[in-house]
Enzyme design. Structure first.
Site, PDB file in Angstrom:
ATOM      1  N   GLN A  87      28.531 113.746 -85.200  1.00  0.00           N
ATOM      2  CA  GLN A  87      27.350 113.473 -84.377  1.00  0.00           C
ATOM      3  C   GLN A  87      27.003 114.786 -83.692  1.00  0.00           C
ATOM      4  OE1 GLN A  87      25.017 111.145 -83.838  1.00  0.00           O
ATOM      5  NE2 GLN A  87      24.144 112.608 -82.387  1.00  0.00           N
ATOM      6  N   GLN A 122      23.834 115.981 -82.502  1.00  0.00           N
ATOM      7  CA  GLN A 122      22.900 116.005 -81.386  1.00  0.00           C
ATOM      8  C   GLN A 122      23.633 115.626 -80.108  1.00  0.00           C
ATOM      9  OE1 GLN A 122      19.595 113.225 -81.575  1.00  0.00           O
ATOM     10  NE2 GLN A 122      18.296 114.492 -80.316  1.00  0.00           N
ATOM     11  N   GLY A 141      22.916 103.842 -81.749  1.00  0.00           N
ATOM     12  CA  GLY A 141      22.313 102.863 -82.637  1.00  0.00           C
ATOM     13  C   GLY A 141      22.024 103.522 -83.975  1.00  0.00           C
ATOM     14  N   MET A 151      21.007 107.664 -85.837  1.00  0.00           N
ATOM     15  CA  MET A 151      20.809 109.107 -85.711  1.00  0.00           C
ATOM     16  C   MET A 151      20.036 109.568 -86.930  1.00  0.00           C
ATOM     17  SD  MET A 151      21.225 111.916 -84.057  1.00  0.00           S
ATOM     18  CE  MET A 151      20.408 113.369 -84.709  1.00  0.00           C
ATOM     19  N   GLU A 152      18.956 110.288 -86.661  1.00  0.00           N
ATOM     20  CA  GLU A 152      17.961 110.607 -87.683  1.00  0.00           C
ATOM     21  C   GLU A 152      18.353 111.780 -88.566  1.00  0.00           C
ATOM     22  OE1 GLU A 152      17.773 111.004 -84.395  1.00  0.00           O
ATOM     23  OE2 GLU A 152      16.545 112.729 -83.804  1.00  0.00           O
ATOM     24  N   HIS A 159      12.481 103.413 -86.220  1.00  0.00           N
ATOM     25  CA  HIS A 159      12.628 104.538 -85.286  1.00  0.00           C
ATOM     26  C   HIS A 159      13.212 105.768 -85.984  1.00  0.00           C
ATOM     27  CE1 HIS A 159      13.455 106.335 -81.257  1.00  0.00           C
ATOM     28  NE2 HIS A 159      14.466 106.890 -81.909  1.00  0.00           N
ATOM     29  N   GLU A 160      14.315 105.577 -86.652  1.00  0.00           N
ATOM     30  CA  GLU A 160      14.967 106.742 -87.278  1.00  0.00           C
ATOM     31  C   GLU A 160      14.095 107.314 -88.403  1.00  0.00           C
ATOM     32  OE1 GLU A 160      17.123 107.799 -85.414  1.00  0.00           O
ATOM     33  OE2 GLU A 160      17.680 105.955 -84.370  1.00  0.00           O
ATOM     34  N   HIS A 163      11.405 109.537 -87.008  1.00  0.00           N
ATOM     35  CA  HIS A 163      11.873 110.887 -86.673  1.00  0.00           C
ATOM     36  C   HIS A 163      11.674 111.871 -87.841  1.00  0.00           C
ATOM     37  CE1 HIS A 163      13.628 110.962 -82.705  1.00  0.00           C
ATOM     38  NE2 HIS A 163      14.431 109.933 -82.918  1.00  0.00           N
ATOM     39  N   GLU A 167      11.605 111.961 -78.744  1.00  0.00           N
ATOM     40  CA  GLU A 167      11.852 110.518 -78.628  1.00  0.00           C
ATOM     41  C   GLU A 167      10.617 109.705 -78.244  1.00  0.00           C
ATOM     42  OE1 GLU A 167      14.354 109.282 -79.940  1.00  0.00           O
ATOM     43  OE2 GLU A 167      15.710 110.997 -80.065  1.00  0.00           O
ATOM     44  N   ASP A 196      22.748 115.456 -72.634  1.00  0.00           N
ATOM     45  CA  ASP A 196      22.877 114.003 -72.730  1.00  0.00           C
ATOM     46  C   ASP A 196      22.278 113.289 -71.522  1.00  0.00           C
ATOM     47  OD1 ASP A 196      24.048 113.424 -75.121  1.00  0.00           O
ATOM     48  OD2 ASP A 196      25.692 112.290 -74.189  1.00  0.00           O
ATOM     49  N   TYR A 252      12.137 108.168 -73.838  1.00  0.00           N
ATOM     50  CA  TYR A 252      11.756 107.205 -74.875  1.00  0.00           C
ATOM     51  C   TYR A 252      10.522 106.395 -74.466  1.00  0.00           C
ATOM     52  CZ  TYR A 252      16.258 107.949 -77.224  1.00  0.00           C
ATOM     53  OH  TYR A 252      17.318 108.510 -77.884  1.00  0.00           O
ATOM     54  N   ARG A 259      29.335 101.440 -79.456  1.00  0.00           N
ATOM     55  CA  ARG A 259      27.956 101.892 -79.236  1.00  0.00           C
ATOM     56  C   ARG A 259      27.720 102.048 -77.737  1.00  0.00           C
ATOM     57  NH1 ARG A 259      22.668  98.644 -81.529  1.00  0.00           N
ATOM     58  NH2 ARG A 259      21.084 100.049 -80.676  1.00  0.00           N
ATOM     59  N   LYS A 303      25.233 102.438 -75.819  1.00  0.00           N
ATOM     60  CA  LYS A 303      24.193 101.632 -75.176  1.00  0.00           C
ATOM     61  C   LYS A 303      24.732 100.265 -74.725  1.00  0.00           C
ATOM     62  CE  LYS A 303      20.814  98.880 -77.059  1.00  0.00           C
ATOM     63  NZ  LYS A 303      19.613  98.496 -77.809  1.00  0.00           N
TER      64      LYS A 303
HETATM   65  N1  BES Z   1      18.216 110.936 -81.820  1.00  0.00           N
HETATM   66  C1  BES Z   1      18.591 109.721 -81.183  1.00  0.00           C
HETATM   67  C2  BES Z   1      20.044 109.670 -80.820  1.00  0.00           C
HETATM   68  C3  BES Z   1      20.525 110.765 -79.885  1.00  0.00           C
HETATM   69  C4  BES Z   1      19.720 111.290 -78.896  1.00  0.00           C
HETATM   70  C5  BES Z   1      21.806 111.236 -80.018  1.00  0.00           C
HETATM   71  C6  BES Z   1      20.209 112.305 -78.062  1.00  0.00           C
HETATM   72  C7  BES Z   1      22.285 112.232 -79.189  1.00  0.00           C
HETATM   73  C8  BES Z   1      21.482 112.778 -78.210  1.00  0.00           C
HETATM   74  C9  BES Z   1      18.221 108.507 -82.037  1.00  0.00           C
HETATM   75  O1  BES Z   1      17.067 108.651 -82.765  1.00  0.00           O
HETATM   76  C10 BES Z   1      17.986 107.366 -81.110  1.00  0.00           C
HETATM   77  O2  BES Z   1      17.087 107.470 -80.314  1.00  0.00           O
HETATM   78  N2  BES Z   1      18.764 106.301 -81.211  1.00  0.00           N
HETATM   79  C11 BES Z   1      18.630 105.122 -80.390  1.00  0.00           C
HETATM   80  C12 BES Z   1      17.995 104.006 -81.131  1.00  0.00           C
HETATM   81  C13 BES Z   1      16.528 103.865 -80.983  1.00  0.00           C
HETATM   82  C14 BES Z   1      16.041 102.630 -81.694  1.00  0.00           C
HETATM   83  C15 BES Z   1      16.001 103.927 -79.583  1.00  0.00           C
HETATM   84  C16 BES Z   1      20.035 104.641 -80.049  1.00  0.00           C
HETATM   85  O3  BES Z   1      20.979 105.121 -80.641  1.00  0.00           O
HETATM   86  O4  BES Z   1      20.150 103.771 -79.201  1.00  0.00           O
HETATM   87 ZN    ZN Z   2      15.351 108.652 -81.497  1.00  0.00          ZN
END
Ligand code: BES
Ligand code: ZN
Length: 634
Positions: free
Chosen positions: A167, A169, A296, A298-299, A323-324, A327, A346, A401, A409, A582, A584
């Site tokens: 990972q 990013q 969730g 990663m693009e 979403h992905e 990106h 985002e 982060d 977002y 996860r 989130k």
């Molecule tokens: N690029 C992000 C994930 C990310 C952002 C990783 C910053 C590390 C640092 C990815 O596209 C993302 O936004 N994922 C979301 C899901 C989305 C549907 C909002 C997630 O993982 O919750």
């Molecule tokens: Zn994203």
């Protein structure tokens, strides 16, 4: 291959010169055929690289994946572009052991490691003799490298083979590849990766669909990408085609379920292209990772990494794929120049995601998603420091982060939706299509974007421009008064039912037959105050929340269970926190537990058991919430 060399189109070039926003940064190939130039448009506070002097054009990786030692061992050859008189190459590294640095003839090149910063790592400064434009770094990663998660067989669905995924990013690429770890620098790459023969290796590149008998895989990525999109996954996975240019990889136990869940992927690609122009990355595949994946999705270009927690069994969590996929334009084509401009990645992606969802499933469905997003944003804004509620962030000296909040977002989304609603969808879509096309494979700062917007749409209409409150959206706190209203009759009805339940209505009488995940989430979020034990029991008896297989609903239900001290759900809560990583889901649950002394005790006990299974990214977040320090144990 559909990709073209990203020449700056003459018309755009003139426009940029004429605009007041040219102090921003971009990498371009001079149409006259002379040496390329690197103009830094913005300082990146999260990178030691000084690309104005020398920058990476191509990366050639050669890596052995050693599961026993939990190490990647190998080399990175960096092909460079330099400005006249360049004498050093500045790279980012974190926790890498550098064995040697060599020039093109294998000659040792002098190098120095800077002092280590906990987030940024150490600068690797390499002396460049005149005319040297290629250096090779021999290195080994640390077992605790921040980007890597090494899984034991027991942490996979199959239980027989280990698994590794990266990972990168935001600034973790430097923990597995010495590179210029800033989104302002793009390079192409190729790689040779050796893994145990039972396993398949996949990257953010052209990928195999079959296992290689020798365990050796080679990759090419011919489109230039920033370092945060470097990705590698190694495990026992199989491939299933979804359509002519899309497919899914997952462990054999999961892959058919995933293929069923993602059946709409090919239509999503078509819808996205219809909106904002051709998909430029050839294939779009998804790999479903083991449940410890901290995000969730990663693009990673050509190969989205996804959590298995979106396999709800009813295709209700496809917004994540939208979403992905989105990106592939916002972020991967036009890239935030620094993490302070994260909303450009985002916010645009959430906007685009909604447009895809609306195209496939209709306006009413998408308005449900938009409302859930807006409510979550309003809540988060209350808890954030004011400065972190601006779209344009100031993350210098902090972990990027910290910028991963609903502001980038959802505030980003509503800002763009406001522009759409004010300017009209037709004009707005035309603007966006040209924007993705003209700035493809370039980086973008907030100021540069505002300049383009102003030049292309707003300049002839100063009064309209003033009415948009752009300054307040971008450099001001909270949600401006002209934030779009979301209209969801479906969710209004759900709120009504929730109110009636609080007033004593029997849950059996609520017409829930056609409710989707989103109705249920809204229902659960309608209860602001803790429910009584009796109400919890009533809901559970009627809807079996405690045993739901839907991760989103379980998460929200567990928040209620903690607030209401509803013991029958404690076992499910513990299992949920142990079996998936996860962030989130973990973060709000641990936070909620930590609100009371007894809850904190339980959080610590669960974390003790679960921590080893989490990715370093999630560990870092939860360590802070429960006050865990590695030396003392919890
Ligand atoms: N690029 C992000 C994930 C990310 C952002 C990783 C910053 C590390 C640092 C990815 O596209 C993302 O936004 N994922 C979301 C899901 C989305 C549907 C909002 C997630 O993982 O919750
Ligand atoms: Zn994203």
């Amino acid at each position: 291959m559909h990709w073209r060399t990203p020449l700056v189109r003459p018309a755009v070039w003139l426009l940029a010169i004429a605009s007041p926003w040219t102090f921003l940064a971009c990498q371009s190939t001079d149409p006259s055929g002379k040496a390329p130039t690197m103009t830094l448009l913005a300082e990146d506070p999260h990178s030691y690289s000084q690309p104005q002097e020398a920058w990476i054009r191509h990366l050639s990786l050669d890596l052995n994946v050693d599961f026993e030692q939990r190490q990647l061992v190998g080399s990175a050859r960096l092909d460079l572009e330099t400005t006249p008189g360049a004498s050093s190459l500045h790279l980012d590294t974190r926790d890498l052991t550098i064995r040697a640095v060599r020039g093109p003839e294998g000659e040792a090149l002098p190098f120095k490691m800077g002092t280590a910063d906990p987030h940024l790592g150490s600068e690797l400064k390499i002396s460049l003799p005149p005319h040297v434009t290629s250096v090779t770094v021999d290195y080994t990663t640390a077992p605790e490298a921040g980007a890597l998660q090494w899984l034991e067989p027991s942490q996979t669905a199959g239980g027989k083979h280990p698994f590794l995924f990266t990972q990168s990013q935001a600034i973790l690429a430097r923990t597995w590849v010495p590179c210029q770890d800033t989104p302002a620098v793009r390079f192409t790459y190729d790689a040779t990766v050796r893994v145990p023969p039972a396993l398949m290796a996949l990257m953010s590149a052209e990928n195999p669909t079959e296992r290689s008998a020798s365990g050796e895989y080679t990759f090419r990525m011919d489109q230039p990408i920033p370092s945060y999109l470097l990705a590698l996954a190694v495990g026992e996975v199989e491939f299933r085609a979804l359509g002519p240019r899309s497919g899914v990889y997952a462990e054999p136990e999961v892959v058919d379920k995933a293929a069923w869940e993602f059946a709409d992927t090919e239509s999503m690609i078509a819808a996205a292209e219809e909106l904002y122009g051709p998909y430029r990355w050839d294939r779009y595949d998804v790999i479903v990772l083991p449940p410890s994946f901290p995000f969730g999705g990663m693009e990673n270009p050509r190969l989205t990494f996804a959590t298995p927690t979106i396999l709800a069994g009813d295709r209700s969590l496809m917004a994540l794929i939208a979403h992905e996929l989105a990106h592939s334009w916002s972020g991967n084509l036009v890239t935030n120049a620094t993490w302070n401009d994260f909303w450009l990645n985002e916010g645009f992606t959430v906007y685009f995601e909604h447009r895809i969802m609306e195209a496939l499933y209709g306006r009413d469905y998408d308005e449900m998603l938009a409302l859930l997003g807006q409510q979550s944003l309003r809540k988060e804004i209350e808890d954030l420091p004011t400065r972190d509620t601006w779209l344009h962030l100031d993350l210098a000296g902090r972990d990027p982060d910290d910028g991963m909040t609903d502001v980038a977002y959802e505030k980003g989304y509503f800002f763009l939706r406001m522009l759409e609603e004010t300017l009209g969808r037709e004009a707005w879509d035309e603007f966006l299509r040209a924007y993705f096309d003209d700035y493809a494979f370039q980086s973008m700062t907030t100021e540069r974007f505002l300049g383009v917007l102003s030049d292309r749409i707003l300049a002839p209409h100063p009064e309209l421009a003033a009415s948009l409150n752009i300054e307040e959206w971008v450099h001001g706190p909270g949600l401006p008064a002209n934030c779009p209203q979301v209209h969801s009759t479906a969710l209004r009805d759900v709120s009504q039912e929730a109110e009636e339940f609080l007033a004593g209505k029997n849950p059996q009488e609520i017409p829930t037959k056609d409710w989707s995940t989103h109705h249920w989430l809204h229902f659960l979020r309608s209860f602001e105050h803790p429910l009584s034990a009796e109400q919890m029991a009533q809901l559970d008896a009627a809807y079996k929340f405690t045993s739901t297989g839907n991760s989103e609903i379980l998460h929200d239900w567990c928040l209620h269970a903690i607030a209401s001290q509803y013991e029958p759900a404690y076992g499910a809560l513990r299992d949920f926190l142990v079996r998936q990583g996860r962030r989130k889901f973990l973060k709000p649950l641990y936070k909620k537990l930590a609100e009371t002394p007894e809850g904190l005790q339980r959080a610590k006990a669960i974390y003790e058991e679960a921590r080893d299974g989490y990715h370093p990214v999630s560990q870092l977040t939860i360590d802070e919430i429960v006050g865990y320090s590695a030396e003392q144990g919890s």
